[in-house]
Design a protein around this motif. Structure first.
Motif, PDB file in Angstrom:
ATOM      1  N   ASP A   1       0.830  -1.212   0.000  1.00 46.42           N
ATOM      2  CA  ASP A   1       0.000   0.000   0.000  1.00 46.42           C
ATOM      3  C   ASP A   1       0.861   1.259   0.000  1.00 46.42           C
ATOM      4  O   ASP A   1       0.442   2.302  -0.488  1.00 46.42           O
ATOM      5  CB  ASP A   1      -0.906   0.042   1.242  1.00 46.42           C
ATOM      6  N   CYS A   2       2.043   1.164   0.598  1.00 41.37           N
ATOM      7  CA  CYS A   2       2.903   2.342   0.756  1.00 41.37           C
ATOM      8  C   CYS A   2       3.741   2.626  -0.480  1.00 41.37           C
ATOM      9  O   CYS A   2       4.143   3.768  -0.692  1.00 41.37           O
ATOM     10  CB  CYS A   2       3.850   2.154   1.929  1.00 41.37           C
TER      11      CYS A   2
ATOM     12  N   CYS B   1       3.191   5.680  -2.586  1.00 41.76           N
ATOM     13  CA  CYS B   1       2.189   6.529  -1.930  1.00 41.76           C
ATOM     14  C   CYS B   1       2.846   7.782  -1.346  1.00 41.76           C
ATOM     15  O   CYS B   1       2.591   8.892  -1.791  1.00 41.76           O
ATOM     16  CB  CYS B   1       1.475   5.740  -0.836  1.00 41.76           C
ATOM     17  N   GLY B   2       3.680   7.599  -0.331  1.00 42.77           N
ATOM     18  CA  GLY B   2       4.396   8.741   0.226  1.00 42.77           C
ATOM     19  C   GLY B   2       3.640   9.562   1.243  1.00 42.77           C
ATOM     20  O   GLY B   2       4.137  10.568   1.733  1.00 42.77           O
ATOM     21  N   CYS B   3       2.422   9.177   1.638  1.00 41.62           N
ATOM     22  CA  CYS B   3       1.637  10.010   2.562  1.00 41.62           C
ATOM     23  C   CYS B   3       2.199   9.982   3.986  1.00 41.62           C
ATOM     24  O   CYS B   3       2.154  10.972   4.691  1.00 41.62           O
ATOM     25  CB  CYS B   3       0.171   9.571   2.560  1.00 41.62           C
ATOM     26  N   LEU B   4       2.708   8.823   4.423  1.00 36.53           N
ATOM     27  CA  LEU B   4       3.194   8.623   5.792  1.00 36.53           C
ATOM     28  C   LEU B   4       2.169   9.114   6.831  1.00 36.53           C
ATOM     29  O   LEU B   4       2.518   9.721   7.839  1.00 36.53           O
ATOM     30  CB  LEU B   4       4.557   9.290   6.006  1.00 36.53           C
TER      31      LEU B   4
ATOM     32  N   CYS C   1      -1.062   4.855   7.740  1.00 32.30           N
ATOM     33  CA  CYS C   1       0.168   4.256   7.204  1.00 32.30           C
ATOM     34  C   CYS C   1       0.880   3.429   8.265  1.00 32.30           C
ATOM     35  O   CYS C   1       1.285   3.950   9.302  1.00 32.30           O
ATOM     36  CB  CYS C   1       1.103   5.340   6.680  1.00 32.30           C
TER      37      CYS C   1
HETATM   38  S1  FES Z   1       0.074   4.416   3.325  1.00 28.74           S
HETATM   39 FE1  FES Z   1       0.983   6.118   2.355  1.00 28.74          FE
HETATM   40  S2  FES Z   1       3.096   5.859   2.708  1.00 28.74           S
HETATM   41 FE2  FES Z   1       2.173   4.264   3.823  1.00 28.74          FE
END
Ligand code: FES
Length: 152
Positions: free
Chosen positions: A117-118, A121-124, A129
């Motif tokens: 999923d990550c 993505c980059g949202c952290l 996450c």
């Molecule tokens: S869900 Fe976005 S970086 Fe982990």
């Protein structure tokens, strides 16, 4: 592997390194952290007792399975007169560390399962996450504002 004659009771750092497989820098590090000790010769060179070999083997085995140095130091400090760990000591400590390792394995499995999923993505996000909040036990049961409402 280098053999050391039985009559030699003390080892130089080079001999200890060659026999144990640990780098000299690692041995100095272990010593700086109080995991092993040496005496100094009049020429200020380190000399290790022969049983330091077993102590280093113990440290390296524990490190290989992911036990932090602080826990290894605590375990060694609990031995009577800080003696070198015996086979029974290792058996006992490895049993004590089992639950710590099981928990670590559980966390790593969780990270692995969510890593896809990550990727990219980059949202952290702290909410969703698993990489940025791997120990989020609430996140598995409660989400969003329900946690804040429950805390009030
Ligand atoms: S869900 Fe976005 S970086 Fe982990």
């Amino acid at each position: 592997m280098h053999r050391i004659p039985e009559k030699i009771h003390e080892l130089t750092v080079g001999q200890l390194s060659a026999r144990s497989g640990a780098a000299v820098s690692a041995l100095h590090f272990y010593e700086s952290k109080g995991l092993i000790s040496s005496r100094r010769t009049p020429g200020n060179q380190r000399r290790y007792s022969r049983d330091t070999l077993r102590r280093v083997a113990f440290i390296r085995a524990a490190q290989r399975v992911g036990i932090p140095l602080a826990m290894i130091r605590e375990a060694l400090a609990e031995l009577p007169e800080e003696r070198t760990p015996t086979r029974d000591d290792w058996a006992h400590l490895s049993e004590v560390w089992r639950s710590e390792l099981d928990e670590r394995i559980r966390q790593l499995n969780r990270l692995r399962d969510h890593l896809t999923d990550c990727i990219g993505c980059g949202c952290l996000s702290l909410d969703s996450c698993v990489l940025s909040n791997p120990d989020d036990v609430f996140g598995e049961r409660i989400t969003g504002s329900s946690l804040l409402q429950g805390g009030r």
